[in-house]
Design an enzyme around this catalytic site. Structure first.
Site, short mmCIF file in Angstrom:
data_model
loop_
_atom_site.label_atom_id
_atom_site.label_comp_id
_atom_site.label_asym_id
_atom_site.label_seq_id
_atom_site.Cartn_x
_atom_site.Cartn_y
_atom_site.Cartn_z
NE ARG A 192 -7.00 6.69 -8.46
CZ ARG A 192 -6.04 7.39 -8.81
NH1 ARG A 192 -6.08 7.92 -10.02
NH2 ARG A 192 -5.05 7.89 -7.83
CB ALA B 287 -7.50 13.18 -1.91
CD GLN C 216 -5.51 2.36 -7.41
OE1 GLN C 216 -5.06 1.27 -7.69
NE2 GLN C 216 -6.40 2.80 -6.61
CG ASP D 106 -6.11 8.95 -0.33
OD1 ASP D 106 -4.99 8.42 -0.52
OD2 ASP D 106 -6.81 9.26 -1.15
CE LYS E 180 -5.04 3.44 -2.90
NZ LYS E 180 -6.53 2.95 -2.73
C1 LIG Z 1 -3.35 12.88 -5.09
S1 LIG Z 1 -4.25 12.10 -4.10
C2 LIG Z 1 -3.69 10.52 -4.57
C3 LIG Z 1 -4.06 9.44 -3.60
O1 LIG Z 1 -5.25 8.83 -3.74
C4 LIG Z 1 -5.17 7.47 -4.08
O2 LIG Z 1 -6.12 6.76 -3.87
P1 LIG Z 1 -7.41 6.32 -4.78
O3 LIG Z 1 -6.69 5.86 -6.02
O4 LIG Z 1 -8.02 5.21 -4.15
O5 LIG Z 1 -8.30 7.35 -4.98
C5 LIG Z 1 -3.79 7.07 -3.38
O6 LIG Z 1 -4.17 6.86 -2.17
C6 LIG Z 1 -2.96 8.17 -3.70
O7 LIG Z 1 -1.76 8.40 -3.10
#
Ligand SMILES: CSC[C@H]1O[C@H](OP(=O)(O)O)[C@H](O)[C@@H]1O
Length: 357
Positions: free
Chosen positions: A68, A70, A213, A254, A265
């Site tokens: 996960r 981006a 997370q 993202d 997020k």
């Molecule tokens: C460096 S991009 C991180 C970004 O991605 C996360 O989302 P997810 O855990 O659902 O992939 C979150 O939005 C973070 O800020």
């Protein structure tokens, strides 16, 4: 198949984190015909890899956030095209089967622009063969790590210039570290740089419901780096900010619309609103490729909606009445006007201004 990775959570990488040049971690790698993923759903208790041999297994891993973030998704997407080439040869796929598999991969998580970008960049090289496609993933990873380190430097410079050259109390949301990128981190990359300069007093880590997370991943990365932190419930962010406990909030992104609206997020908007109310700088860290120049504003952004049970179950136990339904958007959109600085590898982009070095 889960493969324990040497140097598990009990092992400290404190010395590595102190070394600015050493990668903190690489969550995605090409393993010569398969993809090796650090299974992030097992952290912080287990450091174990997933060996992925099929495109649909990669899609499932992306959907359940085993991989996960981006930038990490972009790299996984590129290697996923290489995996499709290997699987097509092994299983005798025709062109339509191949294209359909790549299309499913590209759409696995719609908000993060990097996933589609990584798939598209790799797909553009399929006529040049497997090695060329694999090289796209490697190049994305190398470029992301370079960009992250530049973001770290630019972000630390801008924050210390604005707040004074002193140890700071930082708030961050979700995970934006090495686990979400190629090897270093965006917002967490700035925190790593501030730490390397001796300018982090404490990090407030939003746990980031429902998939945690923050408490599972960011806290683990900060512990590995020897950076002091406190985990807090997401609902504590606003009072910490308005109550004077936070000097600066630093988050990732993202997707960023061309007008500067930021998809990140769920819960990020609340942090931004509290910062605006309290006059605390709200800083977004992302590589310039996160800016979707084709999306004029946030109205064009697809916000991923996720399963009800992520909200309704905690550790597998139902915490709402039988039959309850949930509202579970994975992201929200922070209007550009609430962003004090967008830090990319090109520098700090201030509200309504071009990138400045
Ligand atoms: C460096 S991009 C991180 C970004 O991605 C996360 O989302 P997810 O855990 O659902 O992939 C979150 O939005 C973070 O800020």
């Amino acid at each position: 198949m889960s493969v324990p990775r040497p140097g598990g959570p009990s092992a400290t990488r404190r010395s590595r984190a102190a070394d600015r040049t050493a990668p903190a971690l690489r969550p995605v790698a090409w393993a010569g015909g398969s993809i090796r993923l650090l299974d992030q759903t097992l952290l912080p208790d287990r450091l174990a890899d997933l060996e992925i041999h099929r495109v649909d297994d990669l899609i499932a891993a992306i959907r359940r956030l085993a991989v996960r973030g981006a930038p990490a998704l972009g790299i996984a997407g590129a290697y996923g095209v290489a995996l499709a080439i290997v699987q097509a040869a092994r299983e005798g796929w025709d062109g339509s089967t191949f294209t359909a598999a790549v299309g499913r991969l590209r759409a696995a998580r719609p908000t993060a622009v990097a996933l589609a970008q990584g798939v598209d960049a790799a797909y553009a090289r399929i006529d040049d063969g497997l090695d060329a496609v694999v090289a796209v993933g490697g190049a994305l990873a190398d470029a992301d790590e370079r960009a992250n380190r530049a973001i770290g430097r630019h972000g630390a410079d801008w924050i210390l210039a604005r707040l004074g050259d002193r140890p700071l109390r930082v708030l961050t949301h979700c995970n934006t570290g090495a686990l979400a990128t190629a090897a270093w981190g965006t917002a967490l990359g700035i925190i790593r740089e501030l730490h390397a300069r001796g300018r982090v007093e404490l990090v407030y880590v939003d746990e980031t419901r429902p998939l945690l997370q923050g408490s599972r991943l960011t806290a683990w990365e900060l512990a590995q780096a020897g950076i002091d932190y406190r985990v807090q419930v997401d609902g504590a962010a606003a009072s910490a900010i308005v109550g004077g406990l936070v000097d600066v909030a630093i988050v990732g992104a993202d997707r960023i619309a061309a007008n500067g609206d930021v998809a990140n997020k769920i819960g990020t908007l609340g942090v931004a609103l509290a910062c605006a109310h309290a006059g605390v700088p709200f800083v977004v860290a992302a590589s310039a490729s996160t800016i979707d120049e084709e999306s004029a504003g946030s109205a064009a952004m697809t916000i991923e909606q996720r399963p009800d049970d992520e909200v309704l179950l905690v550790a597998g136990r139902r915490v709402a009445p039988p039959g309850a339904r949930a509202h579970n958007p994975a992201f929200d959109v922070t209007p550009a006007g609430l962003v004090d600085a967008l830090i990319t590898e090109q520098g700090a982009r201030l509200p309504a201004s071009p990138f400045t070095r």
